[in-house]
Motif scaffolding. Sequence first.
Motif, PDB file in Angstrom:
ATOM      1  N   ALA A 230      84.310  83.933  62.026  1.00  0.00           N
ATOM      2  CA  ALA A 230      84.350  84.918  63.117  1.00  0.00           C
ATOM      3  C   ALA A 230      83.050  85.690  63.289  1.00  0.00           C
ATOM      4  CB  ALA A 230      85.518  85.882  62.936  1.00  0.00           C
ATOM      5  N   ASP A 231      81.986  85.366  62.528  1.00  0.00           N
ATOM      6  CA  ASP A 231      80.685  86.014  62.688  1.00  0.00           C
ATOM      7  C   ASP A 231      79.753  85.112  63.496  1.00  0.00           C
ATOM      8  OD1 ASP A 231      81.214  88.334  61.194  1.00  0.00           O
ATOM      9  OD2 ASP A 231      80.821  87.270  59.311  1.00  0.00           O
ATOM     10  N   PRO A 232      79.015  85.656  64.479  1.00  0.00           N
ATOM     11  CA  PRO A 232      77.992  84.841  65.164  1.00  0.00           C
ATOM     12  C   PRO A 232      76.982  84.316  64.145  1.00  0.00           C
ATOM     13  CG  PRO A 232      78.359  86.917  66.314  1.00  0.00           C
ATOM     14  CD  PRO A 232      79.072  87.031  65.006  1.00  0.00           C
ATOM     15  N   TYR A 233      76.728  83.026  64.187  1.00  0.00           N
ATOM     16  CA  TYR A 233      75.833  82.402  63.213  1.00  0.00           C
ATOM     17  C   TYR A 233      74.587  81.801  63.861  1.00  0.00           C
ATOM     18  CZ  TYR A 233      74.184  79.255  59.512  1.00  0.00           C
ATOM     19  OH  TYR A 233      73.415  78.591  58.582  1.00  0.00           O
ATOM     20  N   LEU A 234      74.753  81.121  64.995  1.00  0.00           N
ATOM     21  CA  LEU A 234      73.632  80.417  65.615  1.00  0.00           C
ATOM     22  C   LEU A 234      73.772  80.419  67.117  1.00  0.00           C
ATOM     23  CD1 LEU A 234      71.186  78.407  65.646  1.00  0.00           C
ATOM     24  CD2 LEU A 234      72.869  76.567  65.344  1.00  0.00           C
ATOM     25  N   VAL A 235      72.661  80.698  67.803  1.00  0.00           N
ATOM     26  CA  VAL A 235      72.549  80.517  69.246  1.00  0.00           C
ATOM     27  C   VAL A 235      71.341  79.626  69.477  1.00  0.00           C
ATOM     28  CG1 VAL A 235      72.156  81.601  71.482  1.00  0.00           C
ATOM     29  CG2 VAL A 235      73.564  82.761  69.763  1.00  0.00           C
ATOM     30  N   SER A 236      71.512  78.570  70.255  1.00  0.00           N
ATOM     31  CA  SER A 236      70.415  77.622  70.464  1.00  0.00           C
ATOM     32  C   SER A 236      70.298  77.240  71.932  1.00  0.00           C
ATOM     33  CB  SER A 236      70.613  76.362  69.615  1.00  0.00           C
ATOM     34  OG  SER A 236      71.784  75.674  70.008  1.00  0.00           O
ATOM     35  N   GLY A 237      69.094  76.902  72.325  1.00  0.00           N
ATOM     36  CA  GLY A 237      68.841  76.444  73.683  1.00  0.00           C
ATOM     37  C   GLY A 237      67.619  75.547  73.694  1.00  0.00           C
ATOM     38  N   GLY A 238      67.587  74.616  74.635  1.00  0.00           N
ATOM     39  CA  GLY A 238      66.439  73.718  74.670  1.00  0.00           C
ATOM     40  C   GLY A 238      66.520  72.737  75.815  1.00  0.00           C
ATOM     41  N   VAL A 239      65.776  71.640  75.673  1.00  0.00           N
ATOM     42  CA  VAL A 239      65.726  70.597  76.686  1.00  0.00           C
ATOM     43  C   VAL A 239      65.765  69.245  75.992  1.00  0.00           C
ATOM     44  CG1 VAL A 239      64.466  71.968  78.398  1.00  0.00           C
ATOM     45  CG2 VAL A 239      63.200  70.646  76.683  1.00  0.00           C
ATOM     46  N   GLY A 240      66.147  68.230  76.744  1.00  0.00           N
ATOM     47  CA  GLY A 240      66.193  66.886  76.193  1.00  0.00           C
ATOM     48  C   GLY A 240      65.964  65.845  77.268  1.00  0.00           C
ATOM     49  N   THR A 241      65.694  64.631  76.827  1.00  0.00           N
ATOM     50  CA  THR A 241      65.560  63.502  77.745  1.00  0.00           C
ATOM     51  C   THR A 241      66.153  62.271  77.082  1.00  0.00           C
ATOM     52  OG1 THR A 241      64.004  62.189  79.078  1.00  0.00           O
ATOM     53  CG2 THR A 241      63.252  62.897  76.908  1.00  0.00           C
ATOM     54  N   SER A 242      66.725  61.391  77.891  1.00  0.00           N
ATOM     55  CA  SER A 242      67.330  60.171  77.376  1.00  0.00           C
ATOM     56  C   SER A 242      66.911  58.991  78.229  1.00  0.00           C
ATOM     57  CB  SER A 242      68.860  60.283  77.363  1.00  0.00           C
ATOM     58  OG  SER A 242      69.353  60.425  78.684  1.00  0.00           O
ATOM     59  N   LEU A 243      66.825  57.837  77.605  1.00  0.00           N
ATOM     60  CA  LEU A 243      66.495  56.596  78.297  1.00  0.00           C
ATOM     61  C   LEU A 243      67.497  55.543  77.854  1.00  0.00           C
ATOM     62  CD1 LEU A 243      64.432  55.195  80.205  1.00  0.00           C
ATOM     63  CD2 LEU A 243      63.229  54.435  78.135  1.00  0.00           C
ATOM     64  N   ALA A 244      68.366  55.132  78.786  1.00  0.00           N
ATOM     65  CA  ALA A 244      69.394  54.139  78.490  1.00  0.00           C
ATOM     66  C   ALA A 244      69.015  52.821  79.141  1.00  0.00           C
ATOM     67  CB  ALA A 244      70.752  54.604  78.999  1.00  0.00           C
ATOM     68  N   LYS A 245      69.192  51.723  78.409  1.00  0.00           N
ATOM     69  CA  LYS A 245      68.800  50.416  78.911  1.00  0.00           C
ATOM     70  C   LYS A 245      69.845  49.373  78.554  1.00  0.00           C
ATOM     71  CE  LYS A 245      66.199  46.900  80.237  1.00  0.00           C
ATOM     72  NZ  LYS A 245      65.947  46.616  81.681  1.00  0.00           N
ATOM     73  N   THR A 246      70.291  48.624  79.548  1.00  0.00           N
ATOM     74  CA  THR A 246      71.148  47.465  79.315  1.00  0.00           C
ATOM     75  C   THR A 246      70.262  46.232  79.361  1.00  0.00           C
ATOM     76  OG1 THR A 246      73.077  48.556  80.299  1.00  0.00           O
ATOM     77  CG2 THR A 246      73.135  46.154  80.140  1.00  0.00           C
ATOM     78  N   PHE A 247      70.059  45.605  78.218  1.00  0.00           N
ATOM     79  CA  PHE A 247      69.163  44.453  78.135  1.00  0.00           C
ATOM     80  C   PHE A 247      69.823  43.184  78.661  1.00  0.00           C
ATOM     81  CE2 PHE A 247      67.802  47.454  74.872  1.00  0.00           C
ATOM     82  CZ  PHE A 247      66.447  47.560  75.148  1.00  0.00           C
ATOM     83  N   ASP A 248      71.093  43.024  78.348  1.00  0.00           N
ATOM     84  CA  ASP A 248      71.893  41.907  78.840  1.00  0.00           C
ATOM     85  C   ASP A 248      73.347  42.334  78.709  1.00  0.00           C
ATOM     86  OD1 ASP A 248      72.897  41.161  76.152  1.00  0.00           O
ATOM     87  OD2 ASP A 248      70.863  40.451  75.802  1.00  0.00           O
TER      88      ASP A 248
END
Length: 417
Positions: A230-248
């Motif tokens: 019940a105690d605040p432990y972590l606050v986080s924020g950021g950015v991300g990028t993803s690259l998905a590929k179907t090869f076959d």
Amino acid sequence: MPGIAAQRQALFAQMLADPSDLDAAFRYAALSAEAGDLEGAIATLERMLIFAPGLPRLQLELGVLYFRLGAYDTARTYLEGALSSPETPDEVRERVRPFLAAVEDRSSLQSLSGAVLLGGRYQSNANAAPESRTVNLNGIDFLLGDAAIRSADVNGFASGTLRYVHALPGQGDRFEVNLQSYGALYAERRELDTILGEVTAGPVFDLRRWRFEGTYLGVYAILGGVMLDADPYLVSGGVGTSLAKTFDPATQGLLRAEYRREEFRDSALRPTASSRTGDRYSLSGLLEHRLSDTLSVFAIGSGERRDADADFLSLWEGGATLGVTKTFVPSFAWTEAPWSATLSGGYAHRCYDDPDPIIDRVRSERDDEFFAQAALSVPVNDRWSIQSIVGYRDLSSNYDLRSFSNVSASLGVMRRF
């Protein structure tokens, strides 16, 4: 692609000589698609409908091509046509079904999906503590109290995932919002009671416009938080990028890079938590390959850098996981939906920047972690399933206080929507 161009030219001449030669048409269409000329491949196969109307394989290939082109309504028409004939071969039906599902997913302007899992978990070492009461701190042996040594416990938990997708004007582009949440209540170690959540949101771009077939680039913002007891432990924020590929049709991959700013909060139970505040950089990759309709293998590699306010908590981490998934239908099953069993195992290594002055003024911490897991998913119907997981984790460290092992087992009920 000079070789492909020459083959296409030869096949084109063969089709002119015999317009009803379906084999030549299929080969020409395949080469056209490989060269990126999807419209040319479509035109060739649609001409073949004159000579073979309703041929399931022809409708399948046209459906796939229109799917790749982003014309999902037309793709659906051909794919459904391929299934409509009672003479459609089983192998054609197997190829049609995943494309039809993908058409439905991508053609809707908005979609909402998710899952909720409720269950219980047992851990032989819930607090990830050493087994021995005696640890060495800067060359002196100390005796640990009961609260600081290995303790078994059980907990109830609830986890949920939510995915919202909104189609953007660009063909195949979309905006995604993903939410992950988890909560756990322990029977004995109440200081481990956990509530956490993280949401990511951002656009996903179909790179077909630049001739990268089956490739999607995502960019997203990240916001998350954790509470312990019940105690605040972590606050986080950021950015991300993803690259998905179907090869076959059998192989797909995913690369993901993320940055998070993490702010840890001190509490009465954790008065030095804020020393972990800092930046986290992570990179991961997934490669999955389907060996057959019922067997697939996967590999995951990851790397991470944490820059904490306290240098002895800053670290580099690298790891890898290998796994195999088997689907099957037992003879005693009450539904035709397949069961799914996954076996996986992996290794991770962590190197900390500086020595922890309380534990060892000379040596920095070095950790080697091995883990293994077996998971079984048993469908009850198309929405409900039973989930069970058994796992083992062993962490060996040059710091006595950090070494531990843990056996865990969980059982839960999942509802998908």
